[in-house]
Design a protein around this motif. Structure first.
Motif, mmCIF file in Angstrom:
data_model
loop_
_atom_site.group_PDB
_atom_site.id
_atom_site.type_symbol
_atom_site.label_atom_id
_atom_site.label_comp_id
_atom_site.label_asym_id
_atom_site.label_seq_id
_atom_site.Cartn_x
_atom_site.Cartn_y
_atom_site.Cartn_z
ATOM 1 N N TYR A 40 34.638 -22.208 4.737
ATOM 2 C CA TYR A 40 33.300 -22.094 5.320
ATOM 3 C C TYR A 40 33.222 -22.827 6.646
ATOM 4 O O TYR A 40 32.681 -22.342 7.625
ATOM 5 N N MET A 41 33.796 -24.031 6.682
ATOM 6 C CA MET A 41 33.564 -24.901 7.823
ATOM 7 C C MET A 41 34.401 -24.545 9.024
ATOM 8 O O MET A 41 33.965 -24.763 10.141
ATOM 9 N N GLU A 42 35.613 -24.058 8.801
ATOM 10 C CA GLU A 42 36.510 -23.843 9.934
ATOM 11 C C GLU A 42 36.569 -22.406 10.426
ATOM 12 O O GLU A 42 37.446 -22.059 11.213
ATOM 13 N N GLY A 51 38.732 -32.423 9.689
ATOM 14 C CA GLY A 51 38.407 -31.242 10.501
ATOM 15 C C GLY A 51 39.642 -30.779 11.263
ATOM 16 O O GLY A 51 40.464 -31.589 11.701
ATOM 17 N N PHE A 55 42.859 -31.207 7.044
ATOM 18 C CA PHE A 55 41.776 -30.418 7.662
ATOM 19 C C PHE A 55 40.445 -30.692 6.941
ATOM 20 O O PHE A 55 39.397 -30.800 7.577
ATOM 21 N N ALA A 56 40.503 -30.761 5.624
ATOM 22 C CA ALA A 56 39.268 -30.996 4.862
ATOM 23 C C ALA A 56 38.712 -32.390 5.132
ATOM 24 O O ALA A 56 37.499 -32.585 5.178
ATOM 25 N N PHE A 93 35.840 -25.481 1.122
ATOM 26 C CA PHE A 93 35.207 -26.241 2.210
ATOM 27 C C PHE A 93 35.734 -25.755 3.569
ATOM 28 O O PHE A 93 34.968 -25.454 4.482
ATOM 29 N N ARG A 105 34.673 -21.551 12.552
ATOM 30 C CA ARG A 105 34.471 -21.861 13.981
ATOM 31 C C ARG A 105 35.783 -22.066 14.727
ATOM 32 O O ARG A 105 35.832 -21.961 15.947
#
Lengths: 195, 195
Positions: B109-111, B28, B24-25, B106, B113
């Motif tokens: 914060y990023m996922e 994505g 995932f890192a 990471f 969404r």
């Protein structure tokens, strides 16, 4: 980047960039195909290749465009005034510039991982140029006795991270205007570099 | 989350989590399939479903596990001492906890969404619990005259963003040890909330 001339590409180019930005921000670069971008724009996939060589070129162009705009807008602020005045200008500029472009900012941080090595080097160099601009304000303030800073390189990164963080929570319909937010951050930034 | 018992799942579970985190890192969430995770672990895709109901459950479990660990580790710091001592402890803790887990941070914060609405609500609530812990240190310091802060909610978010930013540049082989970095940040954080 290959780019055709004429009205067709001039209309489609910005729409391709906007669609790619939206899809990359929503799903991540690796999950988005050129076909999806074409569908989002409402053109055939082949039409995209008149505008960009491939998906990597499109990502790079978006990230480079973002950094170029950032550096140009920052340069336009000028170097007038005391280090304190310049730091205040930098603080307010950074917050408002980034608040205006949440998707481009998100991609610029999150998709560094997706850049090919050459492209990564270029984006990193532009990012360092921006950091250097802040660092030289801090160093000028240290030299003149305005600021007391243990490590100007770290202070640069700390201030930028603090300010960019506004994008994770600020909503224009929230309890504070962006100007009020800028004032609170400027106060904290200023204190963090003075004794 | 469905979880089988016994030695097989106990060995495989952490490996699945680690592989999913890494993939995932790197690519994505949306770009990674359950099949890819299984291949990374070295099991059949079907074996993953003994451990997790689906990819969304796996993402949620990783993000929830990260927040649960963060809150438990922070609670273990205790509430002893002055607001200044507690803020210093928070600052050093936040930096070292996050520096140890760059991929989990990471993704956290990023996922956001990529979380389904119910899962998003739960993660957001845990994140608010953590922010509230810092905000109450700041408010205690304001009440006792230790800190001068215009807006404790914003100060909370500003401090957390500044500290989490260490993850974007800190490398253990760099010119400064993590303890030295903590000292520089603590100095800046402390100044930012005092006059």
């Amino acid at each position: 980047m290959a780019r055709t001339t004429g009205s067709h590409s001039e209309i489609t180019g910005p729409r391709i960039r906007e669609a790619a930005l939206r899809l990359f921000a929503r799903h991540g670069y690796a999950a988005v195909s050129m076909r999806q971008i074409a569908t989002e724009v409402g053109v055939q996939a082949g039409a995209l290749y008149n505008y960009t060589a491939d998906k990597q070129s499109l990502l790079f162009s978006l990230m480079r465009g973002h950094m170029d705009e950032l550096l140009a807008a920052h340069a336009a602020l000028g170097q007038d005034g005391s280090p304190t005045a310049r730091l205040e200008r930098f603080t307010r500029f950074h917050i408002s510039f980034h608040a205006d472009r949440p998707q481009a900012v998100f991609i610029s941080y999150m998709e560094l991982r997706s850049l090919e090595p050459n492209n990564f080097q270029i984006i990193e160099a532009l990012r360092r140029d921006y950091e250097d601009a802040l660092e030289s304000i801090l160093r000028d303030g240290m030299a003149g006795g305005d600021f007391t800073i243990a490590d100007p390189k770290i202070a640069t990164l700390a201030v930028i991270a603090m300010l960019t963080g506004v994008n994770t929570w600020y909503r224009s319909a929230g309890r504070l205007s962006l100007e009020e937010v800028e004032q609170v951050y400027w106060d904290m930034v200023h204190r963090s570099v003075t004794e």
